[in-house]
Design an enzyme around this catalytic site. Structure first.
Site, PDB file in Angstrom:
ATOM      1  N   HIS A   1       0.820  -1.216   0.000  1.00 42.98           N
ATOM      2  CA  HIS A   1       0.000   0.000   0.000  1.00 42.98           C
ATOM      3  C   HIS A   1       0.854   1.266   0.000  1.00 42.98           C
ATOM      4  O   HIS A   1       0.360   2.340  -0.317  1.00 42.98           O
ATOM      5  CB  HIS A   1      -1.001  -0.019   1.149  1.00 42.98           C
ATOM      6  CG  HIS A   1      -0.446   0.296   2.498  1.00 42.98           C
ATOM      7  ND1 HIS A   1      -0.235  -0.670   3.460  1.00 42.98           N
ATOM      8  CD2 HIS A   1      -0.086   1.457   3.071  1.00 42.98           C
ATOM      9  CE1 HIS A   1       0.229  -0.105   4.558  1.00 42.98           C
ATOM     10  NE2 HIS A   1       0.338   1.193   4.347  1.00 42.98           N
TER      11      HIS A   1
ATOM     12  N   ASP B   1       0.317  -7.828   2.190  1.00 39.75           N
ATOM     13  CA  ASP B   1       0.577  -6.417   1.885  1.00 39.75           C
ATOM     14  C   ASP B   1       2.083  -6.181   1.832  1.00 39.75           C
ATOM     15  O   ASP B   1       2.629  -5.338   2.532  1.00 39.75           O
ATOM     16  CB  ASP B   1      -0.078  -5.537   2.956  1.00 39.75           C
ATOM     17  CG  ASP B   1      -0.035  -4.051   2.606  1.00 39.75           C
ATOM     18  OD1 ASP B   1       0.313  -3.718   1.456  1.00 39.75           O
ATOM     19  OD2 ASP B   1      -0.334  -3.234   3.494  1.00 39.75           O
TER      20      ASP B   1
ATOM     21  N   SER C   1       4.473   2.661   7.904  1.00 43.09           N
ATOM     22  CA  SER C   1       4.121   1.486   7.107  1.00 43.09           C
ATOM     23  C   SER C   1       5.323   1.015   6.294  1.00 43.09           C
ATOM     24  O   SER C   1       5.941   1.786   5.566  1.00 43.09           O
ATOM     25  CB  SER C   1       2.970   1.810   6.159  1.00 43.09           C
ATOM     26  OG  SER C   1       1.770   1.983   6.868  1.00 43.09           O
TER      27      SER C   1
END
Length: 389
Positions: A129, A160, A237
């Site tokens: 992402h 992910d 992230s």
């Protein structure tokens, strides 16, 4: 409805799925880590060692280093000194959107995340992402140097995770630990670019739980996640979660802030993808250029309990088949449009175990038994799984 009309049920299920996804949006909105949540909050205008080894079969073997032996009074500083130089900031210059209705050109935007170098040849692990929708990727190293990066491959939607590469070699790198050895209460360190601006921010916490599941969409659940109370913010992230041996044991991926229904606010709920999953994905990407994932060859809609009750369906879980790819594994096995797939092998398909997660338990080319409900009759069909295109 007492009589199940399969001819008209498909589009009604699609409509119900949309309505239900809107109803649960408040809960899903509490999960920050998926692209929508992260990018919406982090968009901004763009401005003008030892070599990796090869295994006996010729495959990729993660580079290794001696673990840190904790001595002295600054163990966390020692961990950061070991891993910090391998942590990078990933800058995603997003694809330009078309001009507005009035012909006014839209300004390019960018999003920022983190990553960690896991091979001295410049291979970097991050979240998918973070790099999704990229027109251009750049990486800011821990020493401040900025380099162009390319997306090697990714494993979305199964995990992910994505792998990038920067040109050159002899980069500082971090080693992957064994996430199966983790224990609740174990101290860990998170490193990443908090808010995209504060590079290599260090936070400390513990392993709060193991094997957690997070529903990030109607048809996707992140399983086997590591829960930690180490502070993780937007921009973290893709950064590493590190044990006190100086090994990466997870990739920070998501945070939960609270429930949109109750208004409760949560603190210290961060989640990371285990390093053993990372090692599996990276190995396949570097050896094959992609992750080989099993494929059925269908389009489907997930069935929830509410939908099953409302439409008086014969089962309260599974997926409704809206289309079958001609010549695909499902087609060859006799699966038809309007069938309901209930389970594959020993794994039931339900709200907490979506089809995509169930498929991840199997290998391409493997023959599996699929339980199907057709016209309220139970069938068991043998399917040889293909490889996801």
């Amino acid at each position: 409805m007492s009589e199940w009309n399969s001819k008209h049920w498909g589009w009604r299920v699609l409509l119900a799925a949309v309505l239900i996804s809107l109803l649960v949006g408040g809960v899903a909105g509490g999960l920050v880590g998926a692209s929508a949540a992260y990018l919406t909050l982090s968009l901004r205008r763009a401005t003008p060692a030892p070599a990796a080894t090869t295994g006996a079969s010729g495959g990729w073997t993660p580079p290794s280093a001696s673990p840190i032996v904790i001595t002295g009074t600054q163990p966390i500083a020692a961990v950061v000194s070991r891993v910090g130089p391998a942590v990078v900031t990933v800058v995603n210059r997003l694809q330009t959107r078309p001009p507005s209705w009035f012909g006014i050109p839209t300004e390019p935007q960018q999003a920022t995340g983190s990553g960690v170098i896991i091979d001295p040849r410049g291979y970097i692990v991050t979240n998918y992402h973070v790099v999704e929708g990229a027109a251009e990727l750049t990486v800011i190293l821990a020493d401040g140097n900025t380099l162009p990066a390319r997306l090697v491959s990714h494993d979305y939607p199964f995990t992910d995770l994505a792998v990038l590469q920067v040109e050159g070699g002899n980069y500082p790198y971090a080693t992957l630990g064994d996430s199966d050895l983790l224990q609740p209460g174990e101290q860990v360190v998170a490193i990443g670019s908090a808010l995209g601006d504060f590079r290599n921010t260090v936070t400390v916490g513990v392993i709060s739980g193991l094997g957690r599941s997070l529903q990030v969409s109607d048809d996707q659940v992140l399983e086997g996640m590591i829960q930690t109370d180490a502070a993780i913010n937007h921009g973290n992230s893709g950064g590493p979660l590190v044990n006190m041996r100086g090994e990466v044991i997870g990739i920070n991926t998501a945070i939960v802030r609270g429930s949109g229904f109750s208004g409760d606010v949560a603190e210290g709920l961060g989640f990371a993808i285990p390093s053993n999953t990372v090692a599996y994905v990276v190995k396949q990407i570097l050896e094959k250029g992609k992750v080989a994932r099993p494929y059925l060859g269908i389009r489907s809609v997930s069935i929830t309990r509410n939908m099953a009750v409302y439409y008086d369906l014969p089962v309260d879980h599974g997926v409704y088949v809206t289309a079958v790819v001609r010549g695909g594994p499902a087609d060859k096995a006799g699966i038809r449009k309007d069938d309901i797939l209930v389970s594959i092998g020993e794994y039931t398909i339900d709200e907490t175990h979506p089809l995509i997660n169930v498929l991840s338990h199997f290998e391409t080319g493997q023959e599996v038994e699929v339980q199907v409900n057709r016209d309220r009759q139970t069938l068991r069909l043998k399917v040889v799984l293909g490889e996801r295109p």
